[in-house]
Design an enzyme around this catalytic site. Sequence first.
Site, PDB file in Angstrom:
ATOM      1  CG  ASP A 233      -4.195  15.076  22.144  1.00 44.82           C
ATOM      2  OD1 ASP A 233      -3.164  14.417  21.925  1.00 44.82           O
ATOM      3  OD2 ASP A 233      -5.187  15.048  21.400  1.00 44.82           O
TER       4      ASP A 233
ATOM      5  CG  ASP B 284      -3.645   9.601  18.224  1.00 49.21           C
ATOM      6  OD1 ASP B 284      -4.343   9.455  19.258  1.00 49.21           O
ATOM      7  OD2 ASP B 284      -3.168  10.690  17.883  1.00 49.21           O
TER       8      ASP B 284
END
Length: 925
Positions: free
Chosen positions: A599, A524
């Site tokens: 996200d 990430d």
Amino acid sequence: MVPLLVALLFLCLGAEAVDRSNFKTCEQSSFCKRQRELKPGQSPYRALLDTLELSDSRITLQLINDNNKVRLLLELYRLHGNMTRVKINELKPLKPRYEVPDVLITDPPTEPMTLVAQDENGLVLSLGVDEQRVIVSARPFRLDIVEGPTVLLSLNSRGLLTFEHLRLRKDTKHDADAEDGGGSENAEQAEDEDEQAVKEEEDKPGMWEETFKTHSDSKPNGPSSISLDFSFPGVDHVYGIPEHADTLKLRNTDGGDPYRLYNLDVFQYELHNLMALYGAVPVIISHNTERTMGIFWLNAAETWVDISSSTAGKTVFGKMMDFVQGSSEVPQTDVRWISESGIIDVFVLLGPTPNDVFAQYASLTGTQAFPSLSTLGYHQCRWNYNDKEDVKTVDEGFDKHDIPCDFIWLDIEHTDGKRYFTWDPHKFAQPKEMLQGLMDKKRKMVAIVDPHIKVDSGYNINNEIRSKSFYVKTKDGADYEGWCWPGNSGYPDFTNPEMRAWWASKFAYDQYEGSMENLFIWNDMNEPSVFNGPEVTMHKDALHGSWEHRDVHNIYGLYVQKATSEGLIQRSGGVERPFVLTRAFFAGSQRYGAVWTGDNAAEWGHLKISIPMCLSLGLVGISFCGADVGGFFKHPSTELLVRWYQAGAYQPFFRAHAHLDTPRREPWLFGPDNTALIREAVRQRYALLPFWYQLFYNAYRTGQPVMRALWVEYPKEPATFVIEDEYLLGKDLLVHPVTDEGAKGVTAYLPGKGEIWYDVHTFQKHKGAQNLYIPVTMSSIPVFQRGGSIISRKNRVRRSSTCMENDPYTLYVALSPQGTAEGEIYIDDFHTFNFEKEKQFIHRHLHFSDNTLSSNNLAPDSNFSTAAWIEKVIIMGATQPTSISLIAADGTKSAVEFEFDSAASVLTLRKPGVNAGADWTVLLQ
């Protein structure tokens, strides 16, 4: 308790997270603003035809800018597979300009071009395919690719080629001239004796330094941006250039900002916005009913893409193009690429079919990595599972509620103080015991390893990187540091192959303490994310060796995933296939694993947008795509959560994920009715795993997307060109998820005049080329199987995919109007590279015609056996036979039990009992 740093970050970032002012517009990006100030018109560039050089592999030609006398070098290549490559660089740059490495899987093989004609106005080159020609016009410079009388593509037809040459800054030029005797560094570029050396250009704001908010970009190399326009006559529809939370068909950008390609950590991103997101693939695909083509702009710097619609046929091409039909007006789409640095290196993919374009792009950047079967199952994740006991409880919950699951994930809180490659000594004190518990259930785990390293003298990973000088440097040569989850962090220079090799070595079982063979990795924050950096990323004047970060920014995330993937392969001695999920990506990232859409939020709009976002990625080679089921931010209603599971079950990467601050969201926490609905969606996914696996094998072999826009399979059907609320899996399943709150029905377009589609749940038959209204309840997942296809399933769903590996298959045969069908079945060990290295796999062709169903070997040189067998065959659109017999590979003949549903025209063959890897024939009489 939420760590203090995280709390502070959300206080600082949360209020501004959806504030566009945190990210640049084109007007605030000085090079984009400069380039956009140049309007279409007469190009200052002309081709110097007397500099033409023709070899077996390429043609070179110099271009000159008549305004400043800077010369460029044009290189033109005809590539194998109906592609053309165009490179433009400064003829004699002040210093080398960045050319992107490691994206192309090989130096593309070339084919010779021949010079057909030349005069003072230009030249004509043959591409050797179907009367394809390249026409180079000299004044102004323009390049057209034509096929017979048809113009396929034009370069610089709008005069927007711009190449900001490297130069000395005016306030330092006098000193530099004194050192070299006062000669201009570009003086030798003068065209003729009577022409002057390179003319000075007026400096504009942002050319030598630029400020955004409190951040300054020193720009030691000055202006270096490039731009080139492309025109597609006859084209109304273009796609690609992910990642954007927007429509599948790219929009006209006239009057607004261009699409931006610049990998960024955009907290709570907006929908229907052309802002940059986490990844960037600089590929555009054009399509009309006659042809599909692509443009691959190989540049890793910040890039903006303008798209506008106009009318073709208004420009005079000159004598060499008088065969083009006069002033007839046809649709046209113009695309303009603008990049901050590097060179122009563009690949024109000439198709002509969608699958041709996919194959052409795959020949350049590779295909989707072939994942292990388990990674195609269901993944359970949140930020964060608290400790080892929490993981055990969640694992047991899936068994208690009879919901299949293959992976449980751990986010950043599992580490010792955000020190990656470590475990929290209190919450995860015995990671191997936890992993063994999952392994005993035939399940696996994914742990996060981010590419920002806590600056801590007691942390061996930091110490090793620092001692080897593997960190990215500041413009002044110090280790670059910024804030991310651990606090003050260093950023490894993944562009350095030595750094990548070292990083890969850290995944060895004796290096990554507590790891086992069922632990896989999640990268990430690899845009890279720098909380206190400009636009939440790294300063552009940071240094990767001799290159600035501005040159390499968009490829950084690819390098992180590449190094991690190679580490997982190496730890098994090259035997096991890796699994690495990445948030940032670039062209070629498909070779290293999966991506997700970042996200997102628990909103209906985010559920809807997941479809065009993944479809766009599939068009540019990245098939292993998914969105966080349920939405990462906020808390979904039970209806939204159920609908998201139903949609996610039919998308390539199937993972639920949630933010730290959201209530727990395991699928059994919303009451028994909703648990049952979610269970059914997940079980449908697992039943279809053989089909998913076959699709990914095909993607690995051919570059064709797993999840496809309808127009890919129906390229001559304009009704499909803008559809983005439904899609195909391969060419045989059509999925129309329910994505509207309170929906009582959906309208699905079933493509293909003369075709038939079967509802997979009811076997009801529907004609193609129609809009079909489908009443829905909360249990509905509208899915249709194409008439003429055969799909394999495993209907004995167990707790994980590994438990199902040797279970029997059921074949679903959907007959076409002509009474035929075909499909494939692919089987291997589901997790190693032996299918490639040792040819250990089974690949069979299934065919039905003339009331005969047969299985034939597609890979006679392969060597693999399976215990799986065929336990049932369901034939849709059938007529009732009087008897059915099976002829085995050895010629023995036996009767097969069957039953026929006359109302549904469905014939079911029970327990034919043949091995899934054997030759056999079934006769219906």
